[in-house]
Design a protein around this motif. Structure first.
Motif, PDB file in Angstrom:
ATOM      1  N   ASP A 215       7.906  14.993  -2.856  1.00  0.00           N
ATOM      2  CA  ASP A 215       7.357  15.050  -1.490  1.00  0.00           C
ATOM      3  C   ASP A 215       7.411  13.710  -0.757  1.00  0.00           C
ATOM      4  O   ASP A 215       6.947  13.592   0.366  1.00  0.00           O
ATOM      5  CB  ASP A 215       5.907  15.574  -1.525  1.00  0.00           C
ATOM      6  CG  ASP A 215       4.970  14.649  -2.313  1.00  0.00           C
ATOM      7  OD1 ASP A 215       5.466  13.637  -2.872  1.00  0.00           O
ATOM      8  OD2 ASP A 215       3.766  14.923  -2.379  1.00  0.00           O
ATOM      9  N   GLN A 216       8.028  12.688  -1.383  1.00  0.00           N
ATOM     10  CA  GLN A 216       8.145  11.407  -0.689  1.00  0.00           C
ATOM     11  C   GLN A 216       9.206  11.522   0.410  1.00  0.00           C
ATOM     12  O   GLN A 216      10.241  12.154   0.209  1.00  0.00           O
ATOM     13  CB  GLN A 216       8.532  10.300  -1.680  1.00  0.00           C
ATOM     14  CG  GLN A 216       7.409   9.981  -2.680  1.00  0.00           C
ATOM     15  CD  GLN A 216       7.922   9.183  -3.873  1.00  0.00           C
ATOM     16  OE1 GLN A 216       9.035   9.381  -4.331  1.00  0.00           O
ATOM     17  NE2 GLN A 216       7.089   8.301  -4.384  1.00  0.00           N
ATOM     18  N   ARG A 217       8.934  10.898   1.562  1.00  0.00           N
ATOM     19  CA  ARG A 217       9.855  10.971   2.698  1.00  0.00           C
ATOM     20  C   ARG A 217      10.253   9.575   3.126  1.00  0.00           C
ATOM     21  O   ARG A 217       9.476   8.643   2.969  1.00  0.00           O
ATOM     22  CB  ARG A 217       9.174  11.673   3.888  1.00  0.00           C
ATOM     23  CG  ARG A 217       8.854  13.145   3.655  1.00  0.00           C
ATOM     24  CD  ARG A 217      10.110  14.038   3.786  1.00  0.00           C
ATOM     25  NE  ARG A 217       9.901  15.356   3.197  1.00  0.00           N
ATOM     26  CZ  ARG A 217      10.254  15.713   1.948  1.00  0.00           C
ATOM     27  NH1 ARG A 217      10.846  14.849   1.159  1.00  0.00           N
ATOM     28  NH2 ARG A 217      10.022  16.914   1.493  1.00  0.00           N
ATOM     29  N   GLY A 219      10.423   6.329   5.004  1.00  0.00           N
ATOM     30  CA  GLY A 219       9.333   5.778   5.825  1.00  0.00           C
ATOM     31  C   GLY A 219       8.052   5.664   5.007  1.00  0.00           C
ATOM     32  O   GLY A 219       7.226   4.806   5.278  1.00  0.00           O
ATOM     33  N   ASP A 220       7.894   6.526   3.988  1.00  0.00           N
ATOM     34  CA  ASP A 220       6.742   6.374   3.092  1.00  0.00           C
ATOM     35  C   ASP A 220       6.915   5.062   2.334  1.00  0.00           C
ATOM     36  O   ASP A 220       8.031   4.718   1.935  1.00  0.00           O
ATOM     37  CB  ASP A 220       6.686   7.507   2.046  1.00  0.00           C
ATOM     38  CG  ASP A 220       6.356   8.850   2.678  1.00  0.00           C
ATOM     39  OD1 ASP A 220       6.079   8.867   3.895  1.00  0.00           O
ATOM     40  OD2 ASP A 220       6.388   9.862   1.956  1.00  0.00           O
ATOM     41  N   ALA A 221       5.800   4.393   2.108  1.00  0.00           N
ATOM     42  CA  ALA A 221       5.870   3.084   1.447  1.00  0.00           C
ATOM     43  C   ALA A 221       6.472   3.200   0.037  1.00  0.00           C
ATOM     44  O   ALA A 221       7.113   2.273  -0.440  1.00  0.00           O
ATOM     45  CB  ALA A 221       4.486   2.474   1.376  1.00  0.00           C
ATOM     46  N   ASP A 222       6.274   4.352  -0.610  1.00  0.00           N
ATOM     47  CA  ASP A 222       6.766   4.467  -1.987  1.00  0.00           C
ATOM     48  C   ASP A 222       8.088   5.232  -2.098  1.00  0.00           C
ATOM     49  O   ASP A 222       8.508   5.582  -3.188  1.00  0.00           O
ATOM     50  CB  ASP A 222       5.693   5.114  -2.877  1.00  0.00           C
ATOM     51  CG  ASP A 222       5.235   6.466  -2.336  1.00  0.00           C
ATOM     52  OD1 ASP A 222       5.787   6.925  -1.319  1.00  0.00           O
ATOM     53  OD2 ASP A 222       4.323   7.059  -2.936  1.00  0.00           O
ATOM     54  N   PHE A 223       8.748   5.485  -0.956  1.00  0.00           N
ATOM     55  CA  PHE A 223      10.008   6.240  -0.996  1.00  0.00           C
ATOM     56  C   PHE A 223      11.065   5.498  -1.812  1.00  0.00           C
ATOM     57  O   PHE A 223      11.815   6.093  -2.579  1.00  0.00           O
ATOM     58  CB  PHE A 223      10.511   6.490   0.433  1.00  0.00           C
ATOM     59  CG  PHE A 223      11.702   7.416   0.512  1.00  0.00           C
ATOM     60  CD1 PHE A 223      11.590   8.757   0.193  1.00  0.00           C
ATOM     61  CD2 PHE A 223      12.948   6.942   0.925  1.00  0.00           C
ATOM     62  CE1 PHE A 223      12.692   9.621   0.270  1.00  0.00           C
ATOM     63  CE2 PHE A 223      14.046   7.790   1.011  1.00  0.00           C
ATOM     64  CZ  PHE A 223      13.915   9.135   0.684  1.00  0.00           C
TER      65      PHE A 223
END
Ligand code: KG4
Ligand code: ZN
Length: 369
Positions: A215-217, A219-223
């Motif tokens: 579910d990471q996208r 722009g997410d810090a953990d992508f």
């Protein structure tokens, strides 16, 4: 232009002679002296590293010149790693480079160690050039970078804690393997049973993939970021529960597998390596897709891991990307890559003054947002 490269950021004293232009260069010599002394301590001891560099720097440079068949006066410029790294170690190379440059009246330039790793593969394969997605995995750093052009770097992700090589080394230590653990863990992992099934009754050993969720996208810090300290703790638990740091376990003796619900050192090494590699490969594939790159360039000591390279190929080739990995000699720390990155900087007219300093941490030059 003929560049003398010098690398002393950690535990390798290295010098290289590179001749040519940014478009076409030829490596005339490369000498790498690894400081084996740190093995007895199970890790690099900074003070010992500095002293060893001091002892080695003159003979290593002399040898590189001799191998290239040139005299000192035939050097046109000097490039030395000036960060990041162990300051005391870096200072030896930087001071030597400045003194020699002053004596010969030639320019000197400081090189960022990780920019050196970016250039390493290009020394062996003229097609390993930008634009590409870069994965740099060394003992001190883990960086995922979109390289639009030499000198234009978009830092996409990095490790939040341990570097990939550091994780390999710590797991190696937990399994009772020699330092540095990376190559030993890779070798041991090859002996892992299929599915890391362990002893009878044990479920297949599988460690959670750190910081990897569907579910990471973008722009997410953990992508794109990675984290390996939790994985290391999971390995520690498995080692303790299985008694897998027994000497017997390191030599492929699986007799202790009679104990139900336990795993051999090889199974643990295999499950650790699978988790780490899948994480790195998936994050790299995300970058290839987002930036539509057709090349992936690997660098740093862990890029010498054949299992990583094979997994990367299997994952990104269907996306239309070719994978370039350096040979072990150029994957690990060496002065050839420093001379190559230095040549690029020198051709752009960059010059350092004689007050060039060494830095423990240093931002990659040419970062773009
Ligand atoms: O780039 P490098 O020579 O030094 C740094 O700049 O840190 O990388 C050294 C790291 C060590 O952690 C070593 O264990 C790891 O690279 N390494 C490997 C392998 N060969 C070296 N890790 C996994 N598999 C390998 N085959
Ligand atoms: Zn390195």
């Amino acid at each position: 232009m003929r560049v003398l490269g010098i690398e002393t950021s950690c535990d390798e004293t290295s010098a290289a002679v590179l001749r040519g232009t940014d478009a076409a260069s030829e490596l005339e010599s490369l000498v790498v002296l690894s400081q084996d002394v740190h093995r007895v301590f199970g890790g690099v001891v900074p003070e010992i590293a500095s002293r060893a560099h001091l002892t080695a720097i003159v003979p290593v440079v002399d040898r590189a010149l001799r191998d290239a068949g040139i005299e000192r006066e035939e050097i046109d410029a000097i490039a030395a790693t000036n960060g990041p790294g162990l300051v005391g170690a870096l200072l030896v190379g930087v001071c030597f480079a400045k003194s020699l440059a002053y004596a010969l009246d030639v320019p000197v330039v400081g090189v960022h160690h990780m920019e050196g790793h970016l250039f390493a593969t290009a020394l062996e394969d003229p097609e390993a050039v930008p634009p590409f997605t870069a994965l740099l995995v060394s003992g001190g750093h883990t960086m995922l970078i979109d390289v639009e052009a030499w000198g234009r770097y978009r830092l996409l992700g990095r490790t939040r804690d341990d570097a990939a090589g550091e994780a390999f080394d710590k797991v190696g230590k937990l399994l009772g393997l020699p330092y540095p653990g990376g190559p030993h863990v890779e070798r041991l992992a090859r002996e892992a049973g299929s599915d890391m099934r362990g002893s009878s009754g044990a479920p297949p050993l599988r460690f959670a993939r750190p910081m990897l969720r569907r579910d990471q996208r973008p722009g997410d810090a953990d992508f794109y970021d990675v984290s390996f300290s939790g994985l290391k703790t999971a390995v520690l638990r498995a080692v303790r529960e299985s008694g897998a740091n027994d000497r017997s376990a390191q030599h492929g003796d699986r007799s202790h597998e009679a104990k139900p619900g336990t795993y051999s050192a090889a199974d643990i090494a295999g499950a650790f390596q699978d988790a780490l590699i899948e994480t790195l490969v998936e994050k790299t594939a995300r970058a290839v897709e987002q930036y539509r790159r057709e090349r992936v360039v690997l660098g740093g000591g862990v890029a010498g891991n054949k299992t990583l390279v094979a997994a990367m190929r299997a994952r990104v080739e269907p996306l239309g990307a070719r994978v370039f990995a350096p040979t072990t000699r150029l994957a690990t720390d060496n002065a050839a890559m420093i001379a190559r990155a230095g040549l690029f900087r020198l051709e752009r007219g960059e010059r350092a003054e004689l007050d060039l300093e060494a830095y423990a941490s240093l931002p990659l030059p040419g970062l773009v947002r």
